[in-house]
Motif scaffolding. Sequence first.
Motif, PDB file in Angstrom:
ATOM      1  N   PHE A 164       0.815  -1.213   0.000  1.00 12.93           N
ATOM      2  CA  PHE A 164       0.000   0.000   0.000  1.00 12.93           C
ATOM      3  C   PHE A 164       0.852   1.268   0.000  1.00 12.93           C
ATOM      4  CE2 PHE A 164      -3.426  -2.909   0.804  1.00 12.93           C
ATOM      5  CZ  PHE A 164      -4.454  -2.335   0.067  1.00 12.93           C
ATOM      6  N   PHE A 165       2.011   1.232   0.618  1.00 16.57           N
ATOM      7  CA  PHE A 165       2.935   2.370   0.528  1.00 16.57           C
ATOM      8  C   PHE A 165       3.285   2.622  -0.940  1.00 16.57           C
ATOM      9  CE2 PHE A 165       7.293   3.953   0.169  1.00 16.57           C
ATOM     10  CZ  PHE A 165       7.164   5.171   0.838  1.00 16.57           C
ATOM     11  N   ASN A 166       3.618   1.552  -1.663  1.00 19.98           N
ATOM     12  CA  ASN A 166       3.934   1.689  -3.087  1.00 19.98           C
ATOM     13  C   ASN A 166       2.749   2.240  -3.867  1.00 19.98           C
ATOM     14  OD1 ASN A 166       6.549   0.744  -2.843  1.00 19.98           O
ATOM     15  ND2 ASN A 166       6.007  -1.372  -3.325  1.00 19.98           N
ATOM     16  N   ALA A 167       1.542   1.766  -3.581  1.00 18.80           N
ATOM     17  CA  ALA A 167       0.354   2.246  -4.285  1.00 18.80           C
ATOM     18  C   ALA A 167       0.148   3.740  -4.060  1.00 18.80           C
ATOM     19  CB  ALA A 167      -0.887   1.460  -3.836  1.00 18.80           C
ATOM     20  N   PHE A 168       0.352   4.184  -2.829  1.00 22.11           N
ATOM     21  CA  PHE A 168       0.189   5.614  -2.540  1.00 22.11           C
ATOM     22  C   PHE A 168       1.288   6.452  -3.184  1.00 22.11           C
ATOM     23  CE2 PHE A 168      -2.604   4.021   0.868  1.00 22.11           C
ATOM     24  CZ  PHE A 168      -3.729   4.795   0.580  1.00 22.11           C
ATOM     25  N   VAL A 169       2.497   5.927  -3.250  1.00 24.80           N
ATOM     26  CA  VAL A 169       3.580   6.642  -3.931  1.00 24.80           C
ATOM     27  C   VAL A 169       3.276   6.757  -5.423  1.00 24.80           C
ATOM     28  CG1 VAL A 169       6.016   6.485  -4.638  1.00 24.80           C
ATOM     29  CG2 VAL A 169       5.383   6.129  -2.243  1.00 24.80           C
ATOM     30  N   ILE A 170       2.849   5.653  -6.030  1.00 28.42           N
ATOM     31  CA  ILE A 170       2.521   5.660  -7.463  1.00 28.42           C
ATOM     32  C   ILE A 170       1.388   6.649  -7.735  1.00 28.42           C
ATOM     33  CG2 ILE A 170       1.572   4.242  -9.337  1.00 28.42           C
ATOM     34  CD1 ILE A 170       3.157   1.869  -8.054  1.00 28.42           C
ATOM     35  N   CYS A 171       0.398   6.694  -6.861  1.00 26.39           N
ATOM     36  CA  CYS A 171      -0.713   7.636  -7.013  1.00 26.39           C
ATOM     37  C   CYS A 171      -0.235   9.079  -6.832  1.00 26.39           C
ATOM     38  CB  CYS A 171      -1.818   7.318  -6.010  1.00 26.39           C
ATOM     39  SG  CYS A 171      -3.274   8.372  -6.213  1.00 26.39           S
ATOM     40  N   THR A 172       0.601   9.311  -5.853  1.00 25.27           N
ATOM     41  CA  THR A 172       1.105  10.664  -5.602  1.00 25.27           C
ATOM     42  C   THR A 172       1.911  11.180  -6.791  1.00 25.27           C
ATOM     43  OG1 THR A 172       1.130  10.251  -3.214  1.00 25.27           O
ATOM     44  CG2 THR A 172       2.487  12.079  -4.018  1.00 25.27           C
ATOM     45  N   ILE A 173       2.692  10.318  -7.407  1.00 26.87           N
ATOM     46  CA  ILE A 173       3.462  10.716  -8.592  1.00 26.87           C
ATOM     47  C   ILE A 173       2.512  11.144  -9.712  1.00 26.87           C
ATOM     48  CG2 ILE A 173       4.974   9.860 -10.433  1.00 26.87           C
ATOM     49  CD1 ILE A 173       6.345   8.131  -8.218  1.00 26.87           C
ATOM     50  N   PHE A 174       1.474  10.358  -9.956  1.00 26.72           N
ATOM     51  CA  PHE A 174       0.498  10.727 -10.996  1.00 26.72           C
ATOM     52  C   PHE A 174      -0.186  12.036 -10.630  1.00 26.72           C
ATOM     53  CE2 PHE A 174      -3.555  10.833 -13.176  1.00 26.72           C
ATOM     54  CZ  PHE A 174      -3.229  10.417 -14.458  1.00 26.72           C
ATOM     55  N   PHE A 175      -0.575  12.179  -9.380  1.00 26.08           N
ATOM     56  CA  PHE A 175      -1.243  13.402  -8.936  1.00 26.08           C
ATOM     57  C   PHE A 175      -0.358  14.617  -9.171  1.00 26.08           C
ATOM     58  CE2 PHE A 175      -1.804  16.650  -5.732  1.00 26.08           C
ATOM     59  CZ  PHE A 175      -3.130  16.984  -5.932  1.00 26.08           C
ATOM     60  N   TYR A 220      -0.369   5.069 -17.946  1.00 18.11           N
ATOM     61  CA  TYR A 220       0.348   5.138 -16.668  1.00 18.11           C
ATOM     62  C   TYR A 220       0.476   3.747 -16.047  1.00 18.11           C
ATOM     63  CZ  TYR A 220       1.954   6.997 -12.204  1.00 18.11           C
ATOM     64  OH  TYR A 220       2.705   7.276 -11.094  1.00 18.11           O
ATOM     65  N   GLY A 221      -0.541   2.931 -16.202  1.00 18.87           N
ATOM     66  CA  GLY A 221      -0.466   1.551 -15.709  1.00 18.87           C
ATOM     67  C   GLY A 221       0.636   0.773 -16.402  1.00 18.87           C
ATOM     68  N   VAL A 222       0.785   0.966 -17.714  1.00 15.01           N
ATOM     69  CA  VAL A 222       1.872   0.304 -18.457  1.00 15.01           C
ATOM     70  C   VAL A 222       3.218   0.768 -17.907  1.00 15.01           C
ATOM     71  CG1 VAL A 222       2.994   0.068 -20.715  1.00 15.01           C
ATOM     72  CG2 VAL A 222       0.498   0.016 -20.558  1.00 15.01           C
ATOM     73  N   GLY A 223       3.356   2.079 -17.736  1.00 18.21           N
ATOM     74  CA  GLY A 223       4.603   2.621 -17.199  1.00 18.21           C
ATOM     75  C   GLY A 223       4.890   2.119 -15.794  1.00 18.21           C
ATOM     76  N   ALA A 224       3.855   2.082 -14.958  1.00 16.28           N
ATOM     77  CA  ALA A 224       4.028   1.600 -13.583  1.00 16.28           C
ATOM     78  C   ALA A 224       4.495   0.149 -13.572  1.00 16.28           C
ATOM     79  CB  ALA A 224       2.719   1.746 -12.804  1.00 16.28           C
ATOM     80  N   TYR A 225       3.939  -0.665 -14.475  1.00 16.27           N
ATOM     81  CA  TYR A 225       4.354  -2.065 -14.555  1.00 16.27           C
ATOM     82  C   TYR A 225       5.842  -2.167 -14.890  1.00 16.27           C
ATOM     83  CZ  TYR A 225       5.093  -6.796 -16.129  1.00 16.27           C
ATOM     84  OH  TYR A 225       5.612  -8.064 -16.277  1.00 16.27           O
ATOM     85  N   PHE A 226       6.273  -1.469 -15.928  1.00 17.83           N
ATOM     86  CA  PHE A 226       7.662  -1.603 -16.357  1.00 17.83           C
ATOM     87  C   PHE A 226       8.652  -1.001 -15.363  1.00 17.83           C
ATOM     88  CE2 PHE A 226       5.720  -2.631 -20.468  1.00 17.83           C
ATOM     89  CZ  PHE A 226       6.393  -3.824 -20.709  1.00 17.83           C
ATOM     90  N   VAL A 227       8.264   0.043 -14.662  1.00 18.87           N
ATOM     91  CA  VAL A 227       9.134   0.572 -13.607  1.00 18.87           C
ATOM     92  C   VAL A 227       9.230  -0.440 -12.464  1.00 18.87           C
ATOM     93  CG1 VAL A 227       9.346   2.351 -11.818  1.00 18.87           C
ATOM     94  CG2 VAL A 227       8.838   3.008 -14.173  1.00 18.87           C
ATOM     95  N   MET A 228       8.091  -0.984 -12.058  1.00 21.24           N
ATOM     96  CA  MET A 228       8.081  -1.923 -10.931  1.00 21.24           C
ATOM     97  C   MET A 228       8.815  -3.214 -11.262  1.00 21.24           C
ATOM     98  SD  MET A 228       6.976  -1.582  -7.982  1.00 21.24           S
ATOM     99  CE  MET A 228       6.997  -2.558  -6.537  1.00 21.24           C
ATOM    100  N   TYR A 229       8.474  -3.824 -12.378  1.00 23.39           N
ATOM    101  CA  TYR A 229       9.043  -5.130 -12.711  1.00 23.39           C
ATOM    102  C   TYR A 229      10.384  -5.041 -13.430  1.00 23.39           C
ATOM    103  CZ  TYR A 229       4.934  -7.516 -11.056  1.00 23.39           C
ATOM    104  OH  TYR A 229       3.945  -8.023 -10.245  1.00 23.39           O
ATOM    105  N   GLY A 230      10.603  -3.967 -14.157  1.00 23.78           N
ATOM    106  CA  GLY A 230      11.853  -3.840 -14.903  1.00 23.78           C
ATOM    107  C   GLY A 230      12.970  -3.203 -14.118  1.00 23.78           C
ATOM    108  N   ILE A 231      12.620  -2.402 -13.086  1.00 25.62           N
ATOM    109  CA  ILE A 231      13.657  -1.705 -12.315  1.00 25.62           C
ATOM    110  C   ILE A 231      13.602  -2.086 -10.840  1.00 25.62           C
ATOM    111  CG2 ILE A 231      14.541   0.547 -11.610  1.00 25.62           C
ATOM    112  CD1 ILE A 231      13.381   1.667 -14.271  1.00 25.62           C
TER     113      ILE A 231
END
Length: 167
Positions: A78-89, A109-120
């Motif tokens: 949930f920390f990650n979810a809130f960070v990802i949301c804050t970045i979009f906001f 943004y979902g595509v980007g979030a996936y590749f940042v999370m899984y690729g980096i």
Amino acid sequence: MSAESSTLSLHQSSDYRAILWGGLSAGILDILAAIINTAIRTGRSPMWVLQSIASAILGANSYKAGFASAALGGAIHFFNAFVICTIFFLASRQLSFLIRSWIISGLLYGVGAYFVMYGIVLRLTFHRNFLTPLSSIMLGVAIHMFCVGLPISFAVHRFSKSSSQDW
């Protein structure tokens, strides 16, 4: 209280609601998708999914720590979810098309979030490649488009309506 200060506090309240609802909805939908996907593919439990997240910090000991490590995994998720949301906001405050075209923006943004999370992020955390096989990537991208990006962009769009006229 002047009209200007009451308007500012209303916008700030709306800002917090956008981040709260966006992060919460993305966090819930994403973890449910992970739990369902893992149960179907491997038969493993929701606790195992949450302990897997905690293993980023605890290592293999995460699977021996029971509910405590599962709770830690949930907190990390949930920390990650809130960070990802804050970045979009925050990005939406500079790029107004993210709010106007919230469906397309959210899906991308979902595509980007996936590749940042899984690729980096996961690659650096666990020192292995998470971008194989192609079927897993396609499913993961779809989950992130509809369970992460879209709920976040909708929440930001929804709670930005009153202030979007100022742009």
